[in-house]
Design a protein around this motif. Structure first.
Motif, mmCIF file in Angstrom:
data_model
loop_
_atom_site.group_PDB
_atom_site.id
_atom_site.type_symbol
_atom_site.label_atom_id
_atom_site.label_comp_id
_atom_site.label_asym_id
_atom_site.label_seq_id
_atom_site.Cartn_x
_atom_site.Cartn_y
_atom_site.Cartn_z
ATOM 1 N N HIS A 37 0.904 -1.304 0.027
ATOM 2 C CA HIS A 37 -0.044 -0.047 -0.017
ATOM 3 C C HIS A 37 0.812 1.359 -0.193
ATOM 4 C CE1 HIS A 37 0.840 1.344 4.179
ATOM 5 N NE2 HIS A 37 0.820 0.057 4.467
ATOM 6 N N GLY A 38 -0.011 2.405 -0.126
ATOM 7 C CA GLY A 38 0.830 3.604 -0.290
ATOM 8 C C GLY A 38 0.391 4.696 1.037
ATOM 9 N N PHE A 39 0.375 5.938 0.864
ATOM 10 C CA PHE A 39 0.189 6.923 1.587
ATOM 11 C C PHE A 39 -1.216 7.470 1.523
ATOM 12 C CE2 PHE A 39 0.083 11.335 3.211
ATOM 13 C CZ PHE A 39 0.372 11.301 4.483
ATOM 14 N N PRO A 40 -2.021 7.773 2.641
ATOM 15 C CA PRO A 40 -1.878 7.209 3.966
ATOM 16 C C PRO A 40 -2.838 6.151 4.024
ATOM 17 C CG PRO A 40 -3.211 9.394 3.565
ATOM 18 C CD PRO A 40 -2.805 8.670 2.366
ATOM 19 N N GLU A 41 -2.389 4.866 3.970
ATOM 20 C CA GLU A 41 -3.390 3.829 3.867
ATOM 21 C C GLU A 41 -2.973 2.647 4.691
ATOM 22 O OE1 GLU A 41 -4.841 3.375 -0.388
ATOM 23 O OE2 GLU A 41 -2.797 4.242 -0.735
ATOM 24 N N GLY A 105 2.150 -2.891 -6.100
ATOM 25 C CA GLY A 105 2.239 -1.669 -5.129
ATOM 26 C C GLY A 105 1.504 -0.665 -5.841
ATOM 27 N N HIS A 106 0.801 0.227 -4.898
ATOM 28 C CA HIS A 106 0.129 1.490 -5.420
ATOM 29 C C HIS A 106 0.688 2.579 -4.636
ATOM 30 C CE1 HIS A 106 -3.055 4.526 -4.203
ATOM 31 N NE2 HIS A 106 -3.215 4.499 -5.587
ATOM 32 N N ASP A 107 0.937 4.058 -5.061
ATOM 33 C CA ASP A 107 1.169 5.020 -4.665
ATOM 34 C C ASP A 107 2.720 4.821 -4.125
ATOM 35 O OD1 ASP A 107 0.531 7.985 -3.706
ATOM 36 O OD2 ASP A 107 1.308 6.690 -1.625
ATOM 37 N N TRP A 108 3.209 5.148 -2.933
ATOM 38 C CA TRP A 108 4.225 4.658 -2.533
ATOM 39 C C TRP A 108 4.785 3.191 -2.388
ATOM 40 C CZ3 TRP A 108 8.679 6.739 -2.357
ATOM 41 C CH2 TRP A 108 8.979 8.047 -2.016
ATOM 42 N N GLY A 109 3.680 2.430 -2.557
ATOM 43 C CA GLY A 109 3.745 0.816 -2.632
ATOM 44 C C GLY A 109 4.471 0.779 -4.057
ATOM 45 N N ALA A 110 3.985 1.435 -5.094
ATOM 46 C CA ALA A 110 4.570 1.290 -6.442
ATOM 47 C C ALA A 110 5.892 1.271 -6.398
ATOM 48 C CB ALA A 110 3.800 1.970 -7.209
ATOM 49 N N ALA A 113 7.511 -1.571 -4.720
ATOM 50 C CA ALA A 113 7.577 -2.611 -5.459
ATOM 51 C C ALA A 113 8.506 -2.580 -6.688
ATOM 52 C CB ALA A 113 6.098 -2.848 -5.858
ATOM 53 N N ALA A 114 8.616 -1.441 -7.298
ATOM 54 C CA ALA A 114 9.570 -1.335 -8.324
ATOM 55 C C ALA A 114 11.077 -1.425 -7.819
ATOM 56 C CB ALA A 114 9.318 -0.001 -9.133
ATOM 57 N N THR A 115 11.306 -0.992 -6.517
ATOM 58 C CA THR A 115 12.805 -1.163 -6.157
ATOM 59 C C THR A 115 13.132 -2.497 -5.915
ATOM 60 O OG1 THR A 115 12.475 1.298 -5.524
ATOM 61 C CG2 THR A 115 14.534 0.030 -4.683
ATOM 62 N N SER A 116 11.872 -2.990 -4.984
ATOM 63 C CA SER A 116 12.243 -4.456 -4.820
ATOM 64 C C SER A 116 12.456 -5.399 -6.036
ATOM 65 C CB SER A 116 10.857 -5.203 -4.194
ATOM 66 O OG SER A 116 10.619 -4.511 -3.057
ATOM 67 N N PRO A 133 4.184 5.476 -11.941
ATOM 68 C CA PRO A 133 4.970 5.034 -12.919
ATOM 69 C C PRO A 133 6.479 4.691 -12.392
ATOM 70 C CG PRO A 133 4.612 6.845 -13.846
ATOM 71 C CD PRO A 133 3.705 6.899 -12.488
ATOM 72 N N TYR A 134 7.145 3.641 -13.004
ATOM 73 C CA TYR A 134 8.538 3.477 -12.537
ATOM 74 C C TYR A 134 9.409 4.607 -13.421
ATOM 75 C CZ TYR A 134 13.209 1.741 -12.497
ATOM 76 O OH TYR A 134 14.571 1.268 -12.310
ATOM 77 N N ALA A 135 10.169 5.184 -12.516
ATOM 78 C CA ALA A 135 11.098 6.272 -12.972
ATOM 79 C C ALA A 135 12.442 5.644 -12.202
ATOM 80 C CB ALA A 135 10.661 7.575 -12.565
#
Length: 329
Positions: A37-41, A105-110, A113-116, A133-135
């Motif tokens: 999940h992301g912020f604030p969740e 992942g969503h929001d910060w979770g994305a 997830a991408a860095t993982s 999106p991934y940057a």
């Protein structure tokens, strides 16, 4: 406070991890899908995905990221570095007795997830990104980038970075603040074109909530749902969640060796057409052929805001399960 009854087969567990302990909720059996999940969740943001993924033959696991909910809340901003959050994800997969997982992942979770997926391709065989999106790592220092945004207004990320400042706005009325924040970024309740942008604050003592819409909750958020979110943050406070923003410069240093690196695994992106994350990061989406060479599906949902898997659960569930079914193995 009334809370919705969870499905009977929803299983809560706590596992040991670098964070200390992580609270997770799982449903189903089959290949592991880890939901971040992301912020604030909290894990609750995936309440509509857990049963859908379980019904499709997957072991769906959502958890409270460190600093949130019933997971540990280490002290200090350095404990919220991206490298530590990635280590939590790896530890979760191992604690669940699995060798590999798909991470979504969503929001910060994305970002997590991408860095993982970037750092541990041997563990995370595919990655799904919702809203953000991934940057690739690299570029200027984040603090410098955000400080230049907005002119005479201050970008919300800069506002969040000073310890205690955002908490002073949020914590006296957690439920009201969350309701306004969720509404500000939902398709059916976000401010009209031309209204002050809720991603910014006035530099002379302004608050984010000064720009939140008044009135009704977005259609995806019931009073009971809001009670669940508010109850967690009233108990824990917001500092653990906000420390993710406060660790961004440290991430920039830690991930410098991976500047420009693509994610090679199969990938999915789903964004909302009305979400600032989609519009502001349009160049990142355009760069997917280079940065996500394994991308197998990308969708931008018309009329959808930021809280994508909650605003459009049926559509997101269909896209997720179709993509998962297409993955090798």
């Amino acid at each position: 406070m009334h809370q919705p009854a969870p499905p009977a087969d929803l299983r809560h567990r706590t596992i040991e991890a670098p964070a200390g302990r992580l609270h997770l909720v799982e449903q189903g059996a089959g290949p592991l899908v880890l939901l971040v999940h992301g912020f604030p969740e909290s894990w609750y943001s995936w309440r509509r995905q857990l049963p859908a993924l379980a019904a499709a033959g997957y072991r769906a696991v959502a958890f409270d990221v460190r600093g949130y909910g019933r997971s540990s809340k280490p002290a200090g901003t350095d404990a919220y570095r991206m490298l530590d959050l990635v280590a939590d994800n790896v530890a979760l997969v191992r604690a669940l007795g699995e060798e590999t997982a798909v991470v979504v992942g969503h929001d910060w979770g994305a970002n997590i997830a991408a860095t993982s997926a970037l750092l541990h391709p041997e563990v995370f065989r595919a990655v799904g990104l919702l809203s953000v999106p991934y940057a690739p790592p690299g570029g200027p220092r984040p603090t410098d980038v955000f400080a230049r945004m907005g002119g005479d207004q201050e970008f919300y990320v800069s506002y969040f970075k000073e310890p205690g400042r955002a908490e002073a706005e949020m914590e006296p009325d957690v439920r009201g603040w969350l309701a306004g924040f969720y509404a500000a970024m939902s398709a059916d309740t976000m401010p009209a074109d031309g209204a002050p942008d809720p991603h910014f604050v006035d530099r002379d003592g302004g608050r984010l909530r000064d720009r939140f819409p008044d009135g009704r909750l977005p259609a995806w958020l019931t009073e009971d749902d809001l009670d669940v979110y508010a109850g967690e943050f009233e108990r824990t406070g917001l500092t653990g969640a906000l420390n993710r923003y406060r660790a961004m410069d440290r991430d920039w240093e830690d991930l410098a060796p991976h500047a420009g690196a693509p994610i090679e695994q199969p990938a999915l992106f789903v964004g909302g057409a009305l979400d600032a994350s989609t519009t502001w990061m349009a160049e990142a989406i355009d760069a997917f052929p280079v940065t996500l060479p394994g991308l197998t599906a990308a969708h931008v949902l018309d009329g959808c805001g930021h809280w994508i898997q909650q605003e459009r659960p049926d559509e997101v569930n269909h896209l997720l399960t179709s993509w998962l079914a297409s993955l090798p193995g």
